[in-house]
Design an enzyme around this catalytic site. Sequence first.
Site, PDB file in Angstrom:
ATOM      1  N   LYS A  37       0.842  -1.202   0.000  1.00 57.65           N
ATOM      2  CA  LYS A  37       0.000   0.000   0.000  1.00 57.65           C
ATOM      3  C   LYS A  37       0.879   1.255   0.000  1.00 57.65           C
ATOM      4  O   LYS A  37       2.089   1.172   0.282  1.00 57.65           O
ATOM      5  CB  LYS A  37      -0.922  -0.015   1.216  1.00 57.65           C
ATOM      6  CG  LYS A  37      -0.178   0.124   2.533  1.00 57.65           C
ATOM      7  CD  LYS A  37      -1.097  -0.129   3.711  1.00 57.65           C
ATOM      8  CE  LYS A  37      -0.326   0.023   5.007  1.00 57.65           C
ATOM      9  NZ  LYS A  37      -1.033  -0.573   6.146  1.00 57.65           N
ATOM     10  N   TYR A 265      15.938  29.949  10.097  1.00 58.22           N
ATOM     11  CA  TYR A 265      14.725  30.596  10.591  1.00 58.22           C
ATOM     12  C   TYR A 265      14.617  30.517  12.112  1.00 58.22           C
ATOM     13  O   TYR A 265      14.901  29.475  12.712  1.00 58.22           O
ATOM     14  CB  TYR A 265      13.489  29.904  10.010  1.00 58.22           C
ATOM     15  CG  TYR A 265      13.231  30.198   8.563  1.00 58.22           C
ATOM     16  CD1 TYR A 265      12.936  31.494   8.115  1.00 58.22           C
ATOM     17  CD2 TYR A 265      13.250  29.169   7.624  1.00 58.22           C
ATOM     18  CE1 TYR A 265      12.680  31.747   6.773  1.00 58.22           C
ATOM     19  CE2 TYR A 265      12.990  29.413   6.284  1.00 58.22           C
ATOM     20  CZ  TYR A 265      12.703  30.713   5.864  1.00 58.22           C
ATOM     21  OH  TYR A 265      12.448  30.957   4.554  1.00 58.22           O
TER      22      TYR A 265
HETATM   23  C1  LIG Z   1      -0.312  -1.768   6.637  1.00 56.12           C
HETATM   24  C2  LIG Z   1      -0.941  -3.036   6.984  1.00 56.12           C
HETATM   25  C3  LIG Z   1      -0.173  -4.170   7.286  1.00 56.12           C
HETATM   26  C4  LIG Z   1       1.330  -4.150   7.385  1.00 56.12           C
HETATM   27  O1  LIG Z   1       1.716  -3.614   8.616  1.00 56.12           O
HETATM   28  P1  LIG Z   1       3.286  -3.491   8.984  1.00 56.12           P
HETATM   29  O2  LIG Z   1       3.278  -2.994  10.366  1.00 56.12           O
HETATM   30  O3  LIG Z   1       3.848  -2.531   8.005  1.00 56.12           O
HETATM   31  O4  LIG Z   1       3.860  -4.845   8.824  1.00 56.12           O
HETATM   32  C5  LIG Z   1      -0.830  -5.354   7.514  1.00 56.12           C
HETATM   33  N1  LIG Z   1      -2.183  -5.423   7.468  1.00 56.12           N
HETATM   34  C6  LIG Z   1      -2.952  -4.355   7.196  1.00 56.12           C
HETATM   35  C7  LIG Z   1      -4.413  -4.493   7.175  1.00 56.12           C
HETATM   36  C8  LIG Z   1      -2.357  -3.132   6.966  1.00 56.12           C
HETATM   37  O5  LIG Z   1      -3.125  -2.075   6.697  1.00 56.12           O
END
Ligand SMILES: *Cc1c(COP(=O)(O)O)cnc(C)c1O
Length: 381
Positions: A37, A265
């Site tokens: 994702k 800044y």
């Molecule tokens: C993002 C996600 C994962 C992976 O999680 P990590 O902590 O990056 O291993 C697994 N399952 C779902 C449903 C997620 O949204």
Amino acid sequence: MNSSPNKVIIDLSALRYNLLKIRELVGQGTRIMGIVKSDAYGHGLIPVARELEKLRIDSLGLNYLPEAIRLRGEGIETPVVILLGIYTPQDAKKVVDHNLIPVIYDLDSASMLSEEGKKSGRPINVYLKIDTGMGRLGVDFKETALFLKQLMKMKGVKIEGLFSHLSTADQEDTGFTETQIKNFKEVIAASRGIGLDLSMNNLANSAGIIRYRDAHFDLVRPGIMLYGGLPCPDFANPPPLRHLMTFCSSVLQVREVRHGTPISYGRTFYTDGSRKIAIVSAGYADGLNRSMSNKGMVLIHGQKARIIGRICMNLTIVDVTPIKGVNKGDRVYLLGKNKGNMITADDMASWANTISYEVLCSIGGRNRREYIHEEEVGQDS
Ligand SMILES: *Cc1c(COP(=O)(O)O)cnc(C)c1O
């Protein structure tokens, strides 16, 4: 994408190593859904998915339907799971057309899928998302049996497995994760009780994979550990993993400044003694978290240089007094390895009080990416 000289280098060969480590943890009988994702956590959806397919990952998980369709458009044939499901009948049709697997969490999308499944003559595979304690998407675990009974009446959909997510697997206290595991086991028992024998039940994210053998079930869903990051910066006893991402910038100017010179800044930093400073061509708009101001480090000539003053939109100032021969145009490593020294996404995350996930998404998403396949030899982490 910006037009700066900065670049992100992604070493795809590290994926093989990390996947191997995951396989060692879960054993041969457990399947692996690689989570890609958010543009593969900033590493680039297509190159990462292609590599994972080559490595024979069992499935890929991502958030939205259009990303899944993109994968199919690129010729990727691995099963693809849409973690956030679908919303419209048109979406359901596309699920059929591209042979995708949506996660469902309500009867509304289930009935859309059911209609399409019936039309196409082949049931659509789905996962059912159960909330076992995350307090987010899903069917309440106590209502699962009821929900499943309604779902089983629908033709045209076939449940591959139950799906749930852990909320505290990275934390030291194991109590709540154990409760979630117990809840998930109850849900599986309930599904068996009404005659469903599901073979793809899954619960574990990276932290769950590493710390809870009991949470592996039929399938695991690693995300961050595929990319070499940790579930949280102070995660104890992580397995050896390799980082994929390096982020390089360059020195725009080197200056000698007097004692008491205010830097950047807000004048949040004054030099103590005469110092040599380098102005680096990257800032928060390039993905550097502004909270690393006066905290973070970069690597120049393999040596650590402190970030001084506030990080600007596209500039950062570092103290290079102890480093010999720094010149305009020299390469600066903001993330990654340089001559035996290394800055990890978890280092950055702890400087910025965040997690490696955010660091990788921010930097990877904002810069030109280049892909390499480094020799595995000598690539220790
Ligand atoms: C993002 C996600 C994962 C992976 O999680 P990590 O902590 O990056 O291993 C697994 N399952 C779902 C449903 C997620 O949204």
